[in-house]
Design an enzyme around this catalytic site. Sequence first.
Site, PDB file in Angstrom:
ATOM      1  CB  SER A  91       4.259  21.433 -22.325  1.00 35.19           C
ATOM      2  OG  SER A  91       3.983  20.545 -21.256  1.00 35.19           O
ATOM      3  NE  ARG A 218       2.491  27.473 -18.693  1.00 38.66           N
ATOM      4  CZ  ARG A 218       3.235  26.398 -18.440  1.00 38.66           C
ATOM      5  NH1 ARG A 218       2.975  25.260 -19.038  1.00 38.66           N
ATOM      6  NH2 ARG A 218       4.232  26.453 -17.586  1.00 38.66           N
TER       7      ARG A 218
END
Length: 234
Positions: A91, A218
Amino acid sequence: MTTPHIAAKTGDIASTVLMPGDPLRAKHIAETFLQDVRCVNEVRNMFAYTGSYQGKAVTVMGSGMGVPSMSIYATELVKFYDVKRIVRIGSCGALPLSVKVRDVVIAMGASTDSSVNRNRLQGLDFAALGSFGLIEKAVAAARQKQIPVQVGNVFTSDLFYNPNPTLFDTLEKYGILAVEMEAAGLYGVAAEYGIEALSILTVSDHIRSGESLSAELRQTSFNDMVEIALGMLD
């Protein structure tokens, strides 16, 4: 063959390793995308799984957070397990408003405040670059899967909570797309040992707007970069 941090046996780890930061995400990726999966490392709960994707062997292993952790695992994978290609899948936080939450960023280069690569290069600056061949493959895989990507420079930070109030303005001025914590370390290891490496990142948070992904988003958004990484296998 074992190391202080990896208990896998010789032959347990494939020549291509995908490395998310979170070892539990490595478990999720292995169980979701790979066939014939087996766990090959549990030392320090830094799980590693080896399986196959469309008949091609691949290992997924956590790297932990930060340049030191990534550097330890990447070095041991190369020196003791003959790994030839490492793809970080992690990320990042976006900087310019042109980069959106959920976008995939391919890190062509990684600027950094870490001194790790200066230590390698006797105090000189080192241009931490991803492998061009892997960049080509990643872009091609993304196009084939119709996943939009942004390609450019990221910033690898030693500090998650950075106290410098002007840092992000400076980074954005110089065209940095996103901030993360491992790519420059990985690229330094790759250069030192002559392997291929690339960081493919999903924007989970926007530094400017404060927008961030929910837990559910996510999961689904991070799958895009995994599919790109797996689409690069040959």
